[in-house]
Motif scaffolding. Structure first.
Motif, PDB file in Angstrom:
ATOM      1  N   ALA A  30       0.837  -1.203   0.000  1.00  0.00           N
ATOM      2  CA  ALA A  30       0.000   0.000   0.000  1.00  0.00           C
ATOM      3  C   ALA A  30       0.869   1.250   0.000  1.00  0.00           C
ATOM      4  O   ALA A  30       0.543   2.256  -0.652  1.00  0.00           O
ATOM      5  CB  ALA A  30      -0.920  -0.005   1.219  1.00  0.00           C
ATOM      6  N   GLN A  31       1.991   1.197   0.706  1.00  0.00           N
ATOM      7  CA  GLN A  31       2.890   2.357   0.775  1.00  0.00           C
ATOM      8  C   GLN A  31       3.515   2.643  -0.593  1.00  0.00           C
ATOM      9  O   GLN A  31       3.636   3.800  -1.008  1.00  0.00           O
ATOM     10  CB  GLN A  31       3.985   2.105   1.820  1.00  0.00           C
ATOM     11  N   THR A  32       3.925   1.577  -1.299  1.00  0.00           N
ATOM     12  CA  THR A  32       4.524   1.771  -2.625  1.00  0.00           C
ATOM     13  C   THR A  32       3.491   2.318  -3.607  1.00  0.00           C
ATOM     14  O   THR A  32       3.778   3.237  -4.383  1.00  0.00           O
ATOM     15  CB  THR A  32       5.102   0.447  -3.146  1.00  0.00           C
ATOM     16  N   ALA A  33       2.282   1.763  -3.590  1.00  0.00           N
ATOM     17  CA  ALA A  33       1.234   2.266  -4.484  1.00  0.00           C
ATOM     18  C   ALA A  33       0.948   3.733  -4.201  1.00  0.00           C
ATOM     19  O   ALA A  33       0.781   4.546  -5.132  1.00  0.00           O
ATOM     20  CB  ALA A  33      -0.040   1.430  -4.320  1.00  0.00           C
ATOM     21  N   SER A  34       0.908   4.106  -2.933  1.00  0.00           N
ATOM     22  CA  SER A  34       0.666   5.500  -2.568  1.00  0.00           C
ATOM     23  C   SER A  34       1.795   6.397  -3.060  1.00  0.00           C
ATOM     24  O   SER A  34       1.552   7.497  -3.580  1.00  0.00           O
ATOM     25  CB  SER A  34       0.520   5.617  -1.046  1.00  0.00           C
ATOM     26  N   ALA A  35       3.037   5.949  -2.904  1.00  0.00           N
ATOM     27  CA  ALA A  35       4.182   6.744  -3.357  1.00  0.00           C
ATOM     28  C   ALA A  35       4.164   6.922  -4.872  1.00  0.00           C
ATOM     29  O   ALA A  35       4.486   8.008  -5.388  1.00  0.00           O
ATOM     30  CB  ALA A  35       5.486   6.075  -2.917  1.00  0.00           C
ATOM     31  N   LEU A  36       3.787   5.873  -5.619  1.00  0.00           N
ATOM     32  CA  LEU A  36       3.711   5.982  -7.072  1.00  0.00           C
ATOM     33  C   LEU A  36       2.625   6.965  -7.498  1.00  0.00           C
ATOM     34  O   LEU A  36       2.810   7.759  -8.426  1.00  0.00           O
ATOM     35  CB  LEU A  36       3.453   4.605  -7.684  1.00  0.00           C
ATOM     36  N   ARG A  37       1.500   6.936  -6.806  1.00  0.00           N
ATOM     37  CA  ARG A  37       0.435   7.891  -7.118  1.00  0.00           C
ATOM     38  C   ARG A  37       0.881   9.316  -6.814  1.00  0.00           C
ATOM     39  O   ARG A  37       0.526  10.256  -7.553  1.00  0.00           O
ATOM     40  CB  ARG A  37      -0.826   7.525  -6.338  1.00  0.00           C
ATOM     41  N   ALA A  38       1.657   9.476  -5.769  1.00  0.00           N
ATOM     42  CA  ALA A  38       2.158  10.807  -5.433  1.00  0.00           C
ATOM     43  C   ALA A  38       3.097  11.342  -6.511  1.00  0.00           C
ATOM     44  O   ALA A  38       3.238  12.556  -6.679  1.00  0.00           O
ATOM     45  CB  ALA A  38       2.866  10.780  -4.072  1.00  0.00           C
ATOM     46  N   MET A  39       3.746  10.436  -7.251  1.00  0.00           N
ATOM     47  CA  MET A  39       4.614  10.841  -8.359  1.00  0.00           C
ATOM     48  C   MET A  39       3.810  11.163  -9.617  1.00  0.00           C
ATOM     49  O   MET A  39       4.375  11.615 -10.612  1.00  0.00           O
ATOM     50  CB  MET A  39       5.616   9.728  -8.689  1.00  0.00           C
ATOM     51  N   GLY A  40       2.513  10.896  -9.600  1.00  0.00           N
ATOM     52  CA  GLY A  40       1.676  11.197 -10.753  1.00  0.00           C
ATOM     53  C   GLY A  40       1.223   9.985 -11.533  1.00  0.00           C
ATOM     54  O   GLY A  40       0.578  10.128 -12.585  1.00  0.00           O
ATOM     55  N   HIS A  41       1.517   8.785 -11.059  1.00  0.00           N
ATOM     56  CA  HIS A  41       1.082   7.574 -11.749  1.00  0.00           C
ATOM     57  C   HIS A  41      -0.342   7.204 -11.348  1.00  0.00           C
ATOM     58  O   HIS A  41      -0.731   7.370 -10.180  1.00  0.00           O
ATOM     59  CB  HIS A  41       1.999   6.393 -11.390  1.00  0.00           C
TER      60      HIS A  41
END
Length: 578
Positions: A513-524
């Protein structure tokens, strides 16, 4: 290079690598200590081993494995489809690529696949006679036996003939796939006779016999090329297509030829990568992605940034796939440019290491999801010959059409053409003029059979997966480079990006969940199965069926990895002693 353990989630698997005994003599680094075969079905793996025990080499074993998969995995491949075969001849050191891709019949014009309003007719493109290209797999089996094998074709086809005659138990994946395609398959009398005899559809556990397919295989065994592409079998194929409204000609069948092509070869961080050339899009995309990524030391990055860079490499390679790639016999492909380090460096320079590049910011102008369809097998024999074979009928059970009396389930590969430029196909990928249909042309493919070789290791790998094949092979290469063993590579969690749609698709266990959140924060945009942040849509829970074998030359050890996602004997890695 060693990647951090965060490359993937911890793999809680019961499938350990099957290791051969270490070679005791001084030849340990020059020849494998036996043979290894990994395939999508235990019966196919055993068929290959049987042929090796009878004195055949890896190429004879490939005939046995391929033809047996055509019997026991009709959901994925068959004589009515095609494939790619990457070969390594140990004696000469030569690598070559056999292109047995299907070809478009003369009737296959773009207009034939449009409805009255000018839109793509998906039913015609994916189902029935119009969706089928001229099959190439039978010709490939003949070529493998006649030009590269040691045994006659008749001997190597015997396991497949026996299994077709005697039958095998229907497994859950096969029954599930049939249930999802039954509405289409029931349209055709030849298909109903095989899959729902007496009106009763096949069920898990049934003994599935295919006497017509056995007779077709026997004709191929007795007469070679002419046993399928001319004579009685050919006449039945032509009639079966015609009776359902399609148009094939005897000349097209008899005129089919396997193409021998030069593989794509490039280096990645000490590995020599040998892979598929066009009409596969896989090799060029793989070269582009890996050469983009070699500009970073991935082991020094945290998981979100590492995945971000891999996704950005995927995005750019798939954008080029859309516009440039097709059948090299029909279109001029800038292969030297697309596979060059200089071109990759230019693409790398467009990547922001901390922010996603929206796909619509990459040029959308021409410049001057398949989980169970397709199958793969990997072979290394005791002489060091190697085969990576990927074969398919395209979607589940192909076109759904069996020509009566043949047992041959025809492909629906016409959907892999850009039937209407700029309109996505069943896998959501688009194409333009380079992949437009023309008579005799081969449709673009994602199949990516691949060899990896370093100073002390050799690996053979490939997978089904539609447009996701290339990215799964990419993750497999990165896994081997990280020091993972063959079974861990086969089990790697998977994610994918193909330029359009602009979304990261992923298996359910691919990201925390943390990785998915970080990727979304990058704009993905991240699309996880059942994830409310992705609108609850999600992609398939698991993908592909990667099959790989590895030879550790330094230790004199063979190992194999079979994808644990396929529970029907697919995790069986068989090896033979020298």
């Amino acid at each position: 290079m060693k990647l951090l353990p965060k490359l993937v989630l911890p793999l809680i698997l019961a499938f350990a690598p099957v290791l051969a005994a270490q070679q005791k003599d001084a030849n340990a680094g020059r020849q494998p200590p036996g043979a290894a075969i990994a395939s999508g079905h235990a019966l196919a793996t055993e068929a290959g081993l049987q042929i090796l025990r009878e004195g055949g080499n890896a190429f004879d074993a490939a005939v046995a494995v391929s033809s047996t998969l055509s019997v026991v995995e009709p959901i994925s491949s068959g004589l009515g489809g095609g494939g790619f075969f990457l070969l390594h001849e140990a004696k000469s050191g030569r690598d070559l690529f056999l292109d047995a891709r299907e070809v478009a019949p003369r009737s296959a014009t773009p207009e034939a696949f449009l409805d009255k309003d000018g839109n793509l007719d998906s039913d015609r493109a994916e189902n029935g006679p119009w969706s089928a290209g001229i099959p190439g797999l039978p010709a490939a089996l003949v070529e493998l036996a006649d030009k590269h094998g040691r045994l006659p074709l008749k001997a190597s086809l015997q396991p497949a003939i026996r299994i077709a005659e005697q039958g095998f138990p229907v497994y859950a994946r096969m029954a599930r796939g049939y249930a999802s395609r039954r509405e289409v398959m029931d349209r055709y009398p030849g298909t109903r006779a095989v899959y729902s005899p007496d009106g009763k559809p096949i069920q898990e556990g049934d003994l599935f016999k295919q006497p017509d397919l056995a007779r077709t295989l026997r004709a191929l065994a007795d007469r070679g090329f002419d046993g399928f592409y001319r004579g009685d079998v050919a006449e039945k194929l032509l009639k079966g297509v015609k009776d359902e409204g399609g148009v094939w000609t005897a000349e097209e069948l008899a005129g089919y030829r396997v193409r021998e092509r030069a593989p794509i070869v490039f280096d990645y961080r000490g590995w020599k990568i040998t892979t598929a050339p066009p009409p596969s899009s896989g090799g060029i995309a793989l070269a582009s992605m890996l050469q983009i990524l070699e500009g970073w030391d991935l082991s020094k990055l945290d998981e979100p940034h590492r995945i971000h860079l891999v996704v950005e490499a995927m995005r750019r390679a798939y954008r080029d796939r859309t516009f440039y790639l097709g059948d090299p016999d029909f279109v001029k492909i800038p292969q030297r440019t697309l596979t060059s380090r200089d071109y990759a460096a230019g693409l790398r320079a467009t990547i922001n290491p901390d922010k996603a590049t929206p796909s619509d910011l990459l040029s959308g102008q021409q410049t001057p999801l398949e989980d169970e369809e397709t199958t793969h097998f990997s072979i290394i024999d005791a002489e060091g010959n190697r085969v990576a074979g990927t074969q398919t009928v395209n979607l589940l059970y192909g076109s759904g059409l069996i020509a009566p009396g043949t047992g041959v389930l025809l492909n629906d590969e016409m959907d892999d053409f850009a039937l209407k430029p700029g309109t996505p196909n069943a896998f959501g990928v688009m194409g333009f003029d380079a992949n437009a249909p023309k008579p005799g042309k081969r449709m673009l493919s994602s199949m990516t059979p691949t060899f990896m070789e370093s100073a002390d290791k050799v690996a053979v790998l490939g997978t089904p997966g539609g447009s996701r094949i290339i990215t799964m092979v990419l993750l497999g290469v990165l896994g081997y480079d990280a020091g993972l063993d063959a079974q861990a590579v086969a089990a790697l969690p998977r994610y994918h990006h193909q330029w359009l749609p602009d979304v990261i698709q992923a298996e359910g266990n691919a990201f925390s969940a943390q990785t998915a959140s970080a990727l979304r924060a990058m704009g993905h945009q991240v699309d996880l199965p059942g994830d409310s942040a992705a609108g609850g849509r999600g992609s398939s829970h698991v993908w592909g069926n990667l099959q790989t074998v590895e030879w550790d030359k330094a230790k004199g050890v063979l190992s194999g990895g079979s994808d644990p996602r396929n529970p029907v004997g697919a995790a069986k890695i068989a090896q033979s002693a020298r």
